[in-house]
Design a protein around this motif. Structure first.
Motif, PDB file in Angstrom:
ATOM      1  N   ALA A  30       0.758  -1.231  -0.033  1.00  0.00           N
ATOM      2  CA  ALA A  30       0.063   0.138   0.202  1.00  0.00           C
ATOM      3  C   ALA A  30       0.955   1.393   0.081  1.00  0.00           C
ATOM      4  O   ALA A  30       1.957   1.331   0.841  1.00  0.00           O
ATOM      5  CB  ALA A  30      -0.768  -0.119   1.183  1.00  0.00           C
ATOM      6  N   ARG A  98      -3.663   5.950   0.627  1.00  0.00           N
ATOM      7  CA  ARG A  98      -2.475   4.758   0.220  1.00  0.00           C
ATOM      8  C   ARG A  98      -3.287   3.436  -0.004  1.00  0.00           C
ATOM      9  O   ARG A  98      -2.862   2.431  -0.469  1.00  0.00           O
ATOM     10  CB  ARG A  98      -1.799   4.366   1.477  1.00  0.00           C
ATOM     11  CG  ARG A  98      -2.613   3.871   2.808  1.00  0.00           C
ATOM     12  CD  ARG A  98      -1.474   3.602   3.781  1.00  0.00           C
ATOM     13  NE  ARG A  98      -0.529   4.314   4.237  1.00  0.00           N
ATOM     14  CZ  ARG A  98      -0.920   5.374   5.328  1.00  0.00           C
ATOM     15  NH1 ARG A  98      -1.914   5.318   5.999  1.00  0.00           N
ATOM     16  NH2 ARG A  98      -0.082   6.121   5.705  1.00  0.00           N
ATOM     17  N   TYR A  99      -4.613   3.281   0.363  1.00  0.00           N
ATOM     18  CA  TYR A  99      -5.506   2.174   0.141  1.00  0.00           C
ATOM     19  C   TYR A  99      -6.464   2.246  -0.925  1.00  0.00           C
ATOM     20  O   TYR A  99      -6.853   1.311  -1.383  1.00  0.00           O
ATOM     21  CB  TYR A  99      -6.307   1.735   1.471  1.00  0.00           C
ATOM     22  CG  TYR A  99      -5.580   1.467   2.535  1.00  0.00           C
ATOM     23  CD1 TYR A  99      -4.295   0.683   2.503  1.00  0.00           C
ATOM     24  CD2 TYR A  99      -5.768   1.987   3.949  1.00  0.00           C
ATOM     25  CE1 TYR A  99      -3.446   0.338   3.823  1.00  0.00           C
ATOM     26  CE2 TYR A  99      -5.078   1.877   4.991  1.00  0.00           C
ATOM     27  CZ  TYR A  99      -3.940   1.193   4.961  1.00  0.00           C
ATOM     28  OH  TYR A  99      -3.329   0.688   5.992  1.00  0.00           O
ATOM     29  N   ARG A 102      -5.861  -0.123  -4.061  1.00  0.00           N
ATOM     30  CA  ARG A 102      -6.043  -1.575  -4.109  1.00  0.00           C
ATOM     31  C   ARG A 102      -7.733  -1.580  -4.210  1.00  0.00           C
ATOM     32  O   ARG A 102      -8.254  -2.795  -5.026  1.00  0.00           O
ATOM     33  CB  ARG A 102      -5.629  -2.120  -2.736  1.00  0.00           C
ATOM     34  CG  ARG A 102      -6.019  -3.474  -2.581  1.00  0.00           C
ATOM     35  CD  ARG A 102      -5.466  -4.371  -3.523  1.00  0.00           C
ATOM     36  NE  ARG A 102      -4.073  -4.378  -3.614  1.00  0.00           N
ATOM     37  CZ  ARG A 102      -3.114  -5.215  -2.747  1.00  0.00           C
ATOM     38  NH1 ARG A 102      -3.726  -6.255  -2.058  1.00  0.00           N
ATOM     39  NH2 ARG A 102      -1.819  -5.134  -3.004  1.00  0.00           N
ATOM     40  N   GLN A 179      -4.868  -3.760   4.300  1.00  0.00           N
ATOM     41  CA  GLN A 179      -5.396  -3.842   3.226  1.00  0.00           C
ATOM     42  C   GLN A 179      -6.436  -4.812   3.115  1.00  0.00           C
ATOM     43  O   GLN A 179      -6.806  -5.126   2.100  1.00  0.00           O
ATOM     44  CB  GLN A 179      -4.345  -3.811   1.855  1.00  0.00           C
ATOM     45  CG  GLN A 179      -3.426  -2.767   1.869  1.00  0.00           C
ATOM     46  CD  GLN A 179      -2.377  -3.194   0.754  1.00  0.00           C
ATOM     47  OE1 GLN A 179      -2.921  -3.056  -0.620  1.00  0.00           O
ATOM     48  NE2 GLN A 179      -1.363  -3.808   0.900  1.00  0.00           N
ATOM     49  N   LEU A 194     -12.802  -0.930   3.699  1.00  0.00           N
ATOM     50  CA  LEU A 194     -12.298  -1.253   2.140  1.00  0.00           C
ATOM     51  C   LEU A 194     -13.376  -1.915   1.410  1.00  0.00           C
ATOM     52  O   LEU A 194     -13.742  -1.900   0.296  1.00  0.00           O
ATOM     53  CB  LEU A 194     -11.184  -1.829   2.207  1.00  0.00           C
ATOM     54  CG  LEU A 194      -9.810  -0.941   2.648  1.00  0.00           C
ATOM     55  CD1 LEU A 194      -8.689  -1.746   2.658  1.00  0.00           C
ATOM     56  CD2 LEU A 194      -9.844   0.424   2.033  1.00  0.00           C
ATOM     57  N   GLU A 319      -1.266   1.751   9.654  1.00  0.00           N
ATOM     58  CA  GLU A 319      -1.255   0.658   8.618  1.00  0.00           C
ATOM     59  C   GLU A 319      -2.514  -0.139   9.236  1.00  0.00           C
ATOM     60  O   GLU A 319      -2.927  -0.828   8.234  1.00  0.00           O
ATOM     61  CB  GLU A 319       0.143   0.014   8.649  1.00  0.00           C
ATOM     62  CG  GLU A 319      -0.005  -1.203   7.457  1.00  0.00           C
ATOM     63  CD  GLU A 319       0.065  -0.405   6.200  1.00  0.00           C
ATOM     64  OE1 GLU A 319      -0.261  -1.305   5.331  1.00  0.00           O
ATOM     65  OE2 GLU A 319       0.308   0.693   5.931  1.00  0.00           O
TER      66      GLU A 319
END
Length: 336
Positions: A30, A98-99, A102, A179, A194, A319
């Motif tokens: 990520a 950052r995610y 994905r 993630q 997510l 994270e």
């Protein structure tokens, strides 16, 4: 014009290799996608998309190449509209930068599968019932009127039917876990923000496909060309999101341009049995509308400072166990 099965195999194998490399090698970790990186990948996908047009030109001649290019431009223009909606979804769930890559990557894989089904069904309907072409034309005209009257599409994740159904069988956490899409909480599987964002993106893409698939069938009914144009435009949309999502609001006349394009291809479908519009005329019409749209938008905003990016999560998010944007989320700890 018939396309051999080997061409389908080569195209699907190429897409599979690209997706696996991107998801599990290039962007395995990520990270925040910088403007420079997004610009670089945007150029790469654009070259691939136009390069495929060149291959078609050499392989099958100008007719299929022009059909592909017209379809590709339609899909690319509609994908710019999608970018702003995706930014709203990320903002709603508080997904950090950052995610986001994905989530978009898995979203594209799902979108490719769903659009393949839409394309096959649409082609079968057109082949079996000629009147379907008038249904598609009327649908595009209605969509064009809606776009011209109401502007940008609105998204309401809290009303999403699929997400609401999922919440009845699985808890949805209000915190991120790296993630991961699913996480075990107190011995039971729970959905992370997510996965919730991914579900809303996938179901929203179904709505987009209802507009884009009939639109591209207006310029070509070759399923190979329709699928290829969708695939290359979707692959490039992810990089384009990170490149222009912050400036999406500056394309203030995009909705008008999209409405005009949808209306134009809708009329083309309705006139199929009266007058067959040449593909070069359709291609020229699409390019002209897009050129005017972006030129007028640039002129109106040339002195406007850049707007803040939409959808950015907390800049210093951790994270693991990262809090989501609970101010905009309807989920609370009682559901976990």
């Amino acid at each position: 014009m018939d396309i051999p099965i080997t061409a389908w195999i080569v195209l699907i194998a190429f897409l599979a290799v690209v997706l696996v490399l991107d998801l599990f090698v290039i962007h395995r970790r990520a990270s925040v996608i910088s403007i420079r990186e997004a610009a670089g990948w945007s150029v790469v996908w654009l070259v691939m998309g136009l390069g495929f047009c060149g291959l078609l030109l050499i392989w099958k001649g100008p007719v299929l190449a022009e059909e592909y290019l017209a379809g590709y431009l339609i899909e690319k223009s509609l994908s710019v509209d999608n970018i702003f909606v995706f930014a709203l979804i990320f903002g709603y769930f508080g997904i950090p930068d950052r995610y986001q890559h994905r989530v978009l990557m898995w979203g594209i894989i799902g979108a490719l599968a769903m659009r393949a089904v839409f394309i096959l069904v649409g082609a079968a309907l057109l082949d079996t019932f000629h009147a379907t072409i008038y249904v598609f034309g009327a649908l595009l005209l209605l969509t064009a009127v809606k776009v011209l009257r109401h502007g940008a599409a609105q998204v309401h994740p809290d009303r999403n039917v699929v997400l609401r159904a999922l919440r009845r069988v699985a808890p949805v956490t209000d915190r991120l876990h790296g993630q991961r899409l699913l996480v075990r909480v107190n011995g039971a599987w729970a959905v992370t923000p997510l996965l919730a964002a991914l579900i809303v993106i996938e179901t929203t893409d179904v709505v987009f496909a209802v507009d884009s698939i009939p639109a591209i069938f207006a310029v070509t009914q070759n399923t190979f060309i329709v699928f290829a144009a969708n695939a290359f435009s979707l692959l490039g949309m992810r990089a384009a999101y990170f490149l222009i999502s912050g400036a999406a609001r500056r394309f203030r006349h995009l909705q008008t341009g999209l409405g005009v394009i949808l209306a134009g291809v809708g009329v083309k479908l309705l006139l199929t049995d009266v007058y067959k519009v040449p593909i070069w005329a359709s291609l020229g019409f699409i390019i002209a509308v897009l050129a005017v749209t972006f030129a007028v938008s640039w002129y109106d905003t040339r002195s406007t400072a850049g707007t803040p990016r939409q959808g950015a999560g907390p800049p210093n998010a951790g994270e693991d166990d990262t809090p989501g944007d609970t101010r905009r989320s309807s989920y609370d700890g009682s559901e976990v």
